[in-house]
Scaffold this motif. Structure first.
Motif, PDB file in Angstrom:
ATOM      1  N   LYS A  43       0.829  -1.218   0.000  1.00 27.67           N
ATOM      2  CA  LYS A  43       0.000   0.000   0.000  1.00 27.67           C
ATOM      3  C   LYS A  43       0.857   1.260   0.000  1.00 27.67           C
ATOM      4  O   LYS A  43       0.480   2.276  -0.583  1.00 27.67           O
ATOM      5  CB  LYS A  43      -0.941  -0.017   1.199  1.00 27.67           C
ATOM      6  N   GLU A  44       2.001   1.176   0.660  1.00 31.41           N
ATOM      7  CA  GLU A  44       2.942   2.307   0.675  1.00 31.41           C
ATOM      8  C   GLU A  44       3.393   2.610  -0.749  1.00 31.41           C
ATOM      9  O   GLU A  44       3.506   3.768  -1.152  1.00 31.41           O
ATOM     10  CB  GLU A  44       4.137   1.903   1.546  1.00 31.41           C
ATOM     11  N   ILE A  45       3.646   1.557  -1.516  1.00 29.79           N
ATOM     12  CA  ILE A  45       4.070   1.731  -2.912  1.00 29.79           C
ATOM     13  C   ILE A  45       2.935   2.357  -3.726  1.00 29.79           C
ATOM     14  O   ILE A  45       3.144   3.300  -4.483  1.00 29.79           O
ATOM     15  CB  ILE A  45       4.518   0.382  -3.521  1.00 29.79           C
ATOM     16  N   LEU A  46       1.714   1.851  -3.556  1.00 23.12           N
ATOM     17  CA  LEU A  46       0.579   2.405  -4.303  1.00 23.12           C
ATOM     18  C   LEU A  46       0.420   3.892  -4.009  1.00 23.12           C
ATOM     19  O   LEU A  46       0.163   4.696  -4.904  1.00 23.12           O
ATOM     20  CB  LEU A  46      -0.722   1.677  -3.941  1.00 23.12           C
ATOM     21  N   ARG A  47       0.564   4.234  -2.729  1.00 24.21           N
ATOM     22  CA  ARG A  47       0.415   5.633  -2.315  1.00 24.21           C
ATOM     23  C   ARG A  47       1.384   6.513  -3.101  1.00 24.21           C
ATOM     24  O   ARG A  47       1.017   7.588  -3.571  1.00 24.21           O
ATOM     25  CB  ARG A  47       0.688   5.720  -0.810  1.00 24.21           C
ATOM     26  N   LYS A  48       2.622   6.034  -3.271  1.00 29.00           N
ATOM     27  CA  LYS A  48       3.628   6.807  -4.018  1.00 29.00           C
ATOM     28  C   LYS A  48       3.205   7.030  -5.469  1.00 29.00           C
ATOM     29  O   LYS A  48       3.612   7.983  -6.099  1.00 29.00           O
ATOM     30  CB  LYS A  48       4.971   6.062  -4.027  1.00 29.00           C
ATOM     31  N   TYR A  49       2.418   6.101  -5.990  1.00 24.92           N
ATOM     32  CA  TYR A  49       1.975   6.216  -7.385  1.00 24.92           C
ATOM     33  C   TYR A  49       0.599   6.883  -7.493  1.00 24.92           C
ATOM     34  O   TYR A  49      -0.043   6.815  -8.532  1.00 24.92           O
ATOM     35  CB  TYR A  49       1.972   4.839  -8.062  1.00 24.92           C
ATOM     36  N   PRO A  52      -5.182   5.601  -4.496  1.00 24.81           N
ATOM     37  CA  PRO A  52      -5.720   5.795  -3.148  1.00 24.81           C
ATOM     38  C   PRO A  52      -5.836   4.509  -2.325  1.00 24.81           C
ATOM     39  O   PRO A  52      -6.348   3.497  -2.788  1.00 24.81           O
ATOM     40  CB  PRO A  52      -7.099   6.414  -3.397  1.00 24.81           C
ATOM     41  N   VAL A  53      -5.302   4.598  -1.100  1.00 29.40           N
ATOM     42  CA  VAL A  53      -5.390   3.489  -0.127  1.00 29.40           C
ATOM     43  C   VAL A  53      -5.792   4.104   1.221  1.00 29.40           C
ATOM     44  O   VAL A  53      -5.533   5.273   1.450  1.00 29.40           O
ATOM     45  CB  VAL A  53      -4.033   2.749   0.021  1.00 29.40           C
TER      46      VAL A  53
END
Ligand code: GDP
Ligand code: MN
Length: 426
Positions: A43-49, A52-53
C-alpha cells in the motif's frame, strides 16, 4: 518447524490460471522467481503512485497497536480495521481481519491476532505466525470489486484483469464463472491505454462519476507494476465507498527476484520471518532451493533439469521434497551445503542426485558427493543418475567409495529406484 510451503507459493500459480495461462511443466509453478512483501508495504508503494489506499500504520506490539488505534479514532474515524500481516491471502476468512468501532474492541482484536498461528487456504494447515499488524482506517464499503495484473506468457503480454466479483477468492470465480473476469491485454510498446482502463471501468458497472477516478487508478497501478518490476499485482477488494470514492482495500505485490539488483529500496522490504528457514539458509550459499512437501530430496544441476527431475519423480509415482539447483560451478563445499539443507528436512526418505556433467564434471561431482556423504554420515539411500563429461571416472569413484549408492542408467530408471527407496522397498 517445518511449514507446508507449496500452497503458500501457489498464488502466482493460481493467478496465472485465473488469467488462463497455460503450463508446460508441473514443476513450473514453483520456480522461485518472485519476492513477496506485506500488504502495508504494498500500500505504501501504491500511495507513491497516487493510487488511493486507506491511511494506517504497521505495528509489532500491543502497546503500539493500541496507540495507533487511538490515533485513528481520535482523528474522527468511526471504524478501525485490525489486519494480520502475513505473506498469504485469505486472512479475512481465517480470522486475521477484524473491523471494530472502539478502542476496547481494537485492543481485543489486536490481542487475538498478534502472535496467532493464522491458517488460510494459502498457508497450509500449520498456518503462519502473525508478527505484524496493520491498524487501518475503516471504509464505508459500497461495492467490493477486483483488479489484477499478471504476465500471460502464452500471449507474451501483461494482462489487466477486472471483476465485479471482488472480496472473495478470485481463483473460485475464475474456475466456476470465468466469464465474470474481464481482461485487457497490454501492448508492451505503448503500455496500458486510457481507453482500455475505461473499458474495464464500464464493465465493472461503475457510475459515470467514478469512471475518471477508476481510469486514473488503473493507470497508476500499471505504472507501479512496470516501474517496480512486479510479477503480480492484485487489489482484492478494490472498493467503491458510499461517498463515491475508490480505494485499494487490500493489495498484494510480488516482484521479479532477478530484477531486485536494480531496486535496492524494494529489496529491503523482504521479511525473512515470512520465508521458510531452510530456503533462507540455502540463499546464503547461493543455492536455488525451494522446499516442497514430498519425501524424495533432489540435488540437480540446472533449473530445467531440476524441473524435469521433479516431473519424472511424479511420473514414477513419487513426490519431490524440494527443488534444488546446485548450479554449474558446484564444488565440494557447495555439495556439502546442499546435503546439509536436504538432510534438515525431516520428511526426506531418499536422495536423488541427477547431474548432467557439462561445466561441472561428473568425476568432480562424484568426489564431492563421496566426501560430503562420509563427512555428514548420510544414512539415507542415495540414488544417482549421471551423464556427461567424465561419467566413467565418476561412476568408478562411486563404486570404489565403499558407500552404498544406487546408480540408474536413465532418468526413469533412477527415478524408479528413488521412489522404491523412499517407500522403504530397498
Ligand atoms: P484477505 O482476506 O487476506 O484477502 O484480506 P482483505 O484485506 O481482503 O480483507 C478481507 C475482507 O475484510 C474484505 O474483503 C472486506 O470485506 C473486509 N474489510 C477489510 N477492510 C475493511 C474496512 O475497512 N471496512 C469494512 N467494512 N470491511 C473491511
Ligand atoms: Mn484480499
Amino acid at each position: 518447524m517445518l511449514r507446508e510451503r507449496l500452497p503458500h507459493r501457489c498464488s502466482y500459480f493460481a493467478l496465472r490460471v485465473v488469467a488462463g495461462v497455460r503450463y508446460t511443466s508441473r514443476a513450473g509453478g514453483v520456480q522461485k522467481t518472485s519476492m513477496k512483501i506485506h500488504e502495508y508495504q504494498a500500500k505504501e508503494i501504491l500511495r507513491k503512485y497516487g493510487v488511493p489506499v486507506p491511511g494506517g500504520e504497521m505495528v509489532q506490539t500491543l502497546e503500539e497497536a493500541d496507540r495507533a488505534a487511538k490515533d485513528l479514532l481520535d482523528k474522527g474515524n468511526a471504524v478501525v480495521v485490525v489486519k494480520a500481516q502475513i505473506h498469504a491471502g485469505g486472512r479475512g476468512k481465517g480470522g486475521g481481519v477484524k473491523v471494530v468501532k472502539s478502542l476496547a474492541d481494537a485492543s481485543t482484536a489486536s490481542k487475538a491476532i498478534l502472535g496467532m498461528q493464522l491458517v488460510t487456504h494459502q498457508t497450509g494447515s500449520l498456518g503462519q505466525k502473525v508478527q505484524r499488524l496493520l491498524i487501518e482506517e475503516g471504509s464505508a464499503i459500497d461495492r467490493e470489486l477486483y483488479l489484477g495484473i499478471v504476465l500471460d506468457r502464452a500471449a507474451a503480454r501483461l494482462v489487466f484483469m477486472a471483476s465485479q466479483a471482488g472480496g472473495m477468492e478470485i481463483e473460485e470465480v475464475a474456475h466456476a464463472t470465468p466469464e465474470k473476469i474481464y481482461k485487457e491485454y497490454i501492448d508492451p510498446a505503448i503500455g496500458l491505454q486510457p481507453y482500455q482502463a475505461r473499458k474495464l471501468a464500464f464493465k465493472l458497472g461503475l457510475k459515470s462519476t467514478q469512471i475518471g477516478q477508476a481510469t486514473a487508478f488503473m493507470l497508476g497501478l500499471y505504472k507501479a507494476f512496470v516501474e517496480t518490476d512486479s510479477t503480480l499485482m492484485e487489489i482484492n477488494p478494490f472498493i467503491t465507498t458510499k461517498d463515491d470514492k475508490l480505494l485499494a482495500l487490500d493489495c498484494k505485490i510480488n516482484f521479479d527476484d532477478n530484477a531486485m539488483f536494480r531496486h535496492k529500496d524494494l529489496k529491503e522490504l523482504r521479511d525473512l520471518a515470512e520465508e521458510d528457514p531452510l530456503e533462507v539458509e540455502a540463499s546464503k550459499f547461493a543455492l536455488n532451493y525451494i522446499k516442497l512437501d514430498g519425501n524424495i530430496a533432489c540435488m540437480v544441476n540446472g533449473a530445467g533439469l531440476a524441473m524435469a527431475t521433479m516431473d519424472i519423480i511424479e511420473y514414477a509415482g513419487g513426490k519431490a521434497a524440494n527443488f534444488l539447483d546446485v548450479g554449474g560451478g558446484a564444488n565440494q563445499e557447495q555439495i556439502e551445503n546442499a546435503f546439509g539443507i536436504l538432510l534438515s528436512d525431516p520428511n526426506v526418505k531418499a536422495i536423488f542426485i541427477n547431474i548432467f556433467g557439462g561445466i561441472l564434471r561428473v568425476d568432480v561431482l562424484a568426489t564431492a558427493v563421496v566426501a560430503a556423504a562420509k563427512k555428514l554420515n548420510v544414512q539415507l539411500p542415495i540414488i544417482l543418475r549421471l551423464e556427461g563429461t567424465n561419467v566413467e571416472e565418476g561412476r568408478k569413484i562411486l563404486a570404489e567409495s565403499g558407500l552404498k549408492f544406487e546408480v540408474g542408467t536413465t532418468m526413469k530408471e533412477a527415478a524408479d529406484l528413488a521412489v522404491a527407496a523412499a517407500k522403504g522397498g530397498k
